[in-house]
Design a protein around this motif. Structure first.
Motif, PDB file in Angstrom:
ATOM      1  N   HIS A   1      23.507 -19.877 -24.639  1.00  0.00           N
ATOM      2  CA  HIS A   1      21.772 -20.495 -24.430  1.00  0.00           C
ATOM      3  C   HIS A   1      21.790 -19.002 -25.759  1.00  0.00           C
ATOM      4  CE1 HIS A   1      22.554 -22.443 -20.655  1.00  0.00           C
ATOM      5  NE2 HIS A   1      23.092 -21.347 -20.338  1.00  0.00           N
ATOM      6  N   ALA A   2      21.929 -18.585 -25.861  1.00  0.00           N
ATOM      7  CA  ALA A   2      20.743 -17.365 -26.498  1.00  0.00           C
ATOM      8  C   ALA A   2      20.989 -17.357 -28.354  1.00  0.00           C
ATOM      9  CB  ALA A   2      21.552 -16.226 -26.610  1.00  0.00           C
ATOM     10  N   GLY A   3      22.444 -18.952 -29.032  1.00  0.00           N
ATOM     11  CA  GLY A   3      22.097 -18.779 -30.131  1.00  0.00           C
ATOM     12  C   GLY A   3      21.982 -17.058 -31.121  1.00  0.00           C
ATOM     13  N   ALA A   4      22.754 -16.272 -30.393  1.00  0.00           N
ATOM     14  CA  ALA A   4      22.558 -14.863 -31.066  1.00  0.00           C
ATOM     15  C   ALA A   4      23.961 -14.377 -32.097  1.00  0.00           C
ATOM     16  CB  ALA A   4      22.877 -13.359 -29.749  1.00  0.00           C
ATOM     17  N   THR A   5      23.291 -13.617 -32.837  1.00  0.00           N
ATOM     18  CA  THR A   5      24.285 -13.194 -34.119  1.00  0.00           C
ATOM     19  C   THR A   5      25.099 -12.154 -33.504  1.00  0.00           C
ATOM     20  OG1 THR A   5      22.608 -11.957 -35.131  1.00  0.00           O
ATOM     21  CG2 THR A   5      23.087 -14.213 -35.385  1.00  0.00           C
ATOM     22  N   THR A   6      24.729 -11.131 -32.837  1.00  0.00           N
ATOM     23  CA  THR A   6      25.957 -10.889 -31.530  1.00  0.00           C
ATOM     24  C   THR A   6      24.734  -9.687 -30.418  1.00  0.00           C
ATOM     25  OG1 THR A   6      25.539  -8.918 -34.285  1.00  0.00           O
ATOM     26  CG2 THR A   6      26.067  -7.502 -32.136  1.00  0.00           C
ATOM     27  N   ILE A   7      25.495  -9.858 -29.691  1.00  0.00           N
ATOM     28  CA  ILE A   7      25.755  -9.222 -27.961  1.00  0.00           C
ATOM     29  C   ILE A   7      26.493  -8.125 -27.972  1.00  0.00           C
ATOM     30  CG2 ILE A   7      25.976 -10.055 -25.705  1.00  0.00           C
ATOM     31  CD1 ILE A   7      26.668 -13.027 -26.749  1.00  0.00           C
ATOM     32  N   ILE A   8      26.376  -7.088 -27.685  1.00  0.00           N
ATOM     33  CA  ILE A   8      26.564  -5.323 -26.998  1.00  0.00           C
ATOM     34  C   ILE A   8      26.636  -5.278 -25.378  1.00  0.00           C
ATOM     35  CG2 ILE A   8      26.287  -3.266 -27.486  1.00  0.00           C
ATOM     36  CD1 ILE A   8      24.961  -3.977 -29.759  1.00  0.00           C
ATOM     37  N   VAL A   9      27.336  -4.918 -25.123  1.00  0.00           N
ATOM     38  CA  VAL A   9      27.564  -4.632 -23.878  1.00  0.00           C
ATOM     39  C   VAL A   9      27.617  -3.257 -24.016  1.00  0.00           C
ATOM     40  CG1 VAL A   9      28.791  -4.530 -21.613  1.00  0.00           C
ATOM     41  CG2 VAL A   9      28.476  -6.754 -23.003  1.00  0.00           C
ATOM     42  N   LYS A  10      26.887  -2.422 -22.919  1.00  0.00           N
ATOM     43  CA  LYS A  10      26.547  -0.704 -22.647  1.00  0.00           C
ATOM     44  C   LYS A  10      27.627  -0.624 -21.626  1.00  0.00           C
ATOM     45  CE  LYS A  10      23.747  -0.471 -27.043  1.00  0.00           C
ATOM     46  NZ  LYS A  10      22.066   0.841 -27.355  1.00  0.00           N
ATOM     47  N   LEU A  11      27.691   0.572 -21.665  1.00  0.00           N
ATOM     48  CA  LEU A  11      28.704   0.825 -20.417  1.00  0.00           C
ATOM     49  C   LEU A  11      28.198   2.630 -19.993  1.00  0.00           C
ATOM     50  CD1 LEU A  11      28.577   0.631 -16.690  1.00  0.00           C
ATOM     51  CD2 LEU A  11      31.149   1.209 -17.466  1.00  0.00           C
ATOM     52  N   ALA A  12      27.570   3.108 -19.784  1.00  0.00           N
ATOM     53  CA  ALA A  12      27.254   4.700 -19.299  1.00  0.00           C
ATOM     54  C   ALA A  12      26.665   5.017 -17.745  1.00  0.00           C
ATOM     55  CB  ALA A  12      25.141   4.843 -20.203  1.00  0.00           C
ATOM     56  N   GLU A  13      26.723   6.681 -17.327  1.00  0.00           N
ATOM     57  CA  GLU A  13      26.413   7.099 -16.528  1.00  0.00           C
ATOM     58  C   GLU A  13      24.845   7.470 -16.113  1.00  0.00           C
ATOM     59  OE1 GLU A  13      28.024  10.017 -13.979  1.00  0.00           O
ATOM     60  OE2 GLU A  13      28.138  11.192 -15.960  1.00  0.00           O
ATOM     61  N   HIS A  14      24.333   6.638 -15.163  1.00  0.00           N
ATOM     62  CA  HIS A  14      23.079   6.539 -14.616  1.00  0.00           C
ATOM     63  C   HIS A  14      22.566   8.185 -14.681  1.00  0.00           C
ATOM     64  CE1 HIS A  14      19.272   4.974 -14.391  1.00  0.00           C
ATOM     65  NE2 HIS A  14      19.571   5.074 -12.299  1.00  0.00           N
ATOM     66  N   CYS A  15      21.309   7.805 -15.608  1.00  0.00           N
ATOM     67  CA  CYS A  15      20.618   9.726 -15.664  1.00  0.00           C
ATOM     68  C   CYS A  15      18.731   9.108 -15.374  1.00  0.00           C
ATOM     69  CB  CYS A  15      21.291  10.264 -16.764  1.00  0.00           C
ATOM     70  SG  CYS A  15      22.656  10.678 -16.744  1.00  0.00           S
ATOM     71  N   PRO A  16      18.505   9.132 -13.940  1.00  0.00           N
ATOM     72  CA  PRO A  16      16.902   8.618 -14.072  1.00  0.00           C
ATOM     73  C   PRO A  16      16.154   8.993 -14.783  1.00  0.00           C
ATOM     74  CG  PRO A  16      18.146   7.851 -11.960  1.00  0.00           C
ATOM     75  CD  PRO A  16      19.151   9.116 -12.686  1.00  0.00           C
ATOM     76  N   ALA A  17      15.144   9.032 -15.479  1.00  0.00           N
ATOM     77  CA  ALA A  17      14.287   9.531 -16.243  1.00  0.00           C
ATOM     78  C   ALA A  17      14.078  11.064 -14.966  1.00  0.00           C
ATOM     79  CB  ALA A  17      13.339   9.101 -16.781  1.00  0.00           C
ATOM     80  N   GLY A  18      13.317  12.129 -15.622  1.00  0.00           N
ATOM     81  CA  GLY A  18      12.232  13.092 -14.639  1.00  0.00           C
ATOM     82  C   GLY A  18      13.285  13.794 -13.409  1.00  0.00           C
ATOM     83  N   THR A  19      14.825  13.108 -13.491  1.00  0.00           N
ATOM     84  CA  THR A  19      15.400  13.726 -12.453  1.00  0.00           C
ATOM     85  C   THR A  19      16.795  15.398 -12.996  1.00  0.00           C
ATOM     86  OG1 THR A  19      17.379  12.044 -12.551  1.00  0.00           O
ATOM     87  CG2 THR A  19      15.617  11.450 -10.880  1.00  0.00           C
ATOM     88  N   GLY A  20      16.793  15.046 -13.680  1.00  0.00           N
ATOM     89  CA  GLY A  20      17.495  15.519 -14.480  1.00  0.00           C
ATOM     90  C   GLY A  20      19.084  15.719 -13.861  1.00  0.00           C
ATOM     91  N   ALA A  21      19.912  14.906 -13.165  1.00  0.00           N
ATOM     92  CA  ALA A  21      20.423  14.801 -12.635  1.00  0.00           C
ATOM     93  C   ALA A  21      21.381  13.409 -13.080  1.00  0.00           C
ATOM     94  CB  ALA A  21      20.626  14.737 -10.740  1.00  0.00           C
ATOM     95  N   CYS A  22      23.081  13.047 -13.093  1.00  0.00           N
ATOM     96  CA  CYS A  22      23.795  11.857 -13.679  1.00  0.00           C
ATOM     97  C   CYS A  22      24.232  11.082 -12.758  1.00  0.00           C
ATOM     98  CB  CYS A  22      23.975  12.271 -15.092  1.00  0.00           C
ATOM     99  SG  CYS A  22      23.215  12.148 -15.535  1.00  0.00           S
TER     100      CYS A  22
END
Length: 389
Positions: free
Chosen positions: A304-325
């Motif tokens: 549906h998007a008609g995009a030229t680029t699709i990017i999939v990102k995976l990372a460890e979750h580090c909530p803002a302000g918690t200082g922990a991941c």
């Protein structure tokens, strides 16, 4: 030291038995059984070996040995000495000092010194699945110790039987999935490729004597190629993640993205990219949800998007302000047409968003959709390690 309180013994034994019924990974169950045996019976060392059928061990779990000691000992032991005896002789081996037994062989230089010894086979009816043994109990091992170790060996056999059944079911599932995929490819893709071949041959025959008709046939070739690519893409998106358990989430996602990118490249579609590394200590359920949400988001973007680029990102979750991941953060972003999420809801269309939200809720994750007309779309899924456990 052996627990003095009988209730403490019951609780520890119960924890080991429950580990079998909770469908934990087999290694975790067996390690729990080994540690429980050592603690309950009061031995200094405990080990459990699963033979590989080639004179060595496929698994060898220990308790009471530090990581440094284990590394210094070297490769997994082979089936010699008392280890071979336990895999060949069904009788329990209860010895005051293993070093004085004529069947004793040897151990590596860095191996701990053992004296009192108790070893039992792990059996499934007549089949020997492995052996469990304890060493170095002050005053030696008793008949009661042997009976208790027999109970734990029986539960180790149940865990190993479950692992075998699971592996057989997994192999059957893979076979069924391969058969389904073969049917999908034949029914959906092969027929279009056959039509594509015939149409391209017709266009080649017409090229010199009737260029106008040849041009029309070439337009049909392009249309058939797009349809075939779309069918193939749909099959890839729906493919069961049989490799998830073996390869891990990041490797599985990367492979999936690479396949989609190759399919789209041949059809002139958008480029698909993966960025990220594996995320540790996620439950199998959380990993499958992350993979399925990524697949659904990719499916939407490609259709549906008609995009030229699709990017999939995976990372460890580090909530803002918690200082922990901890946990995982998944993003699937495209630079396509975008949409108004509120308008989509009012129109009664879901674009798979309901399915993705339900999957996220199943592991207590948070799914956000950021999109606007002309500004692309980003699907973001956060899964906290503790919440998803």
């Amino acid at each position: 030291m052996t627990p003095q309180n009988p209730l403490d013994t019951i609780r520890r034994l119960s924890a080991a038995v429950l580990a079998v019924s909770r469908h934990l990974a087999t290694d975790e169950v067996l390690q729990t059984i080994v540690a429980t045996a050592r603690e309950l019976i009061g031995a200094e060392y405990a080990a459990l070996g699963i033979p590989d059928g080639a004179g060595s061990f496929a698994q060898f779990l220990v308790d009471g040995v530090s990581d440094e000691q284990w590394a210094a000992i070297g490769p997994l032991p082979r089936q010699h000495g008392m280890l071979a005896v336990m895999l060949q002789d069904p009788a329990p081996q209860r010895l005051p000092d293993i070093r004085e037994d004529p069947r004793f062989g040897w151990w590596p230089k860095a191996h701990p010194q053992l004296d009192a010894f108790l070893g039992l086979q792990i059996r499934d009816d007549d089949e020997i699945l492995g052996a469990i043994f304890l060493a170095n109990k002050p005053g030696g091992f008793t008949a009661d110790d042997e009976e208790l170790l027999g109970v734990l060996a029986g539960h180790a056999a149940i865990a190993l039987r479950h692992a075998r059944l699971y592996e057989r079911e997994r192999e059957l599932a893979i076979t069924r999935e391969r058969n389904r995929l073969a049917r999908e490819l034949h029914d959906a893709v092969a027929q279009k490729l056959f039509a594509l071949r015939l149409t391209s041959q017709a266009a080649a025959d017409l090229l010199r004597r009737d260029p106008e008709r040849a041009h029309a046939e070439l337009d049909q070739v392009a249309a058939l190629a797009r349809e075939a690519a779309e069918e193939l893409r749909s099959v890839v998106v729906e493919l069961r993640p049989a490799e998830l358990e073996e390869d891990g989430l990041a490797v599985t996602l990367r492979k999936h993205v690479e396949v989609l990118d190759r399919v789209n490249l041949t059809a002139g579609g958008p480029r698909v990219r993966f960025e990220g590394a594996d995320v540790k200590a996620l439950s199998p359920a959380a990993e499958e949800v992350l993979l399925r949400v990524a697949q659904e988001a990719l499916h939407n973007a490609l259709r549906h998007a008609g995009a030229t680029t699709i990017i999939v990102k995976l990372a460890e979750h580090c909530p803002a302000g918690t200082g922990a991941c901890g946990g995982a953060l998944l993003e699937v972003a495209d630079d396509g047409a975008g949409f108004d999420p509120a308008a989509v809801r009012r129109a009664g269309r879901s674009l798979g968003l309901v399915s993705m939200r339900d999957r996220a809720k199943s592991v207590r994750g948070r799914l956000d959709v950021a999109s606007a007309p002309g500004q692309g779309t980003t699907i973001r899924l956060e899964v906290d390690r503790g919440r998803a456990a």
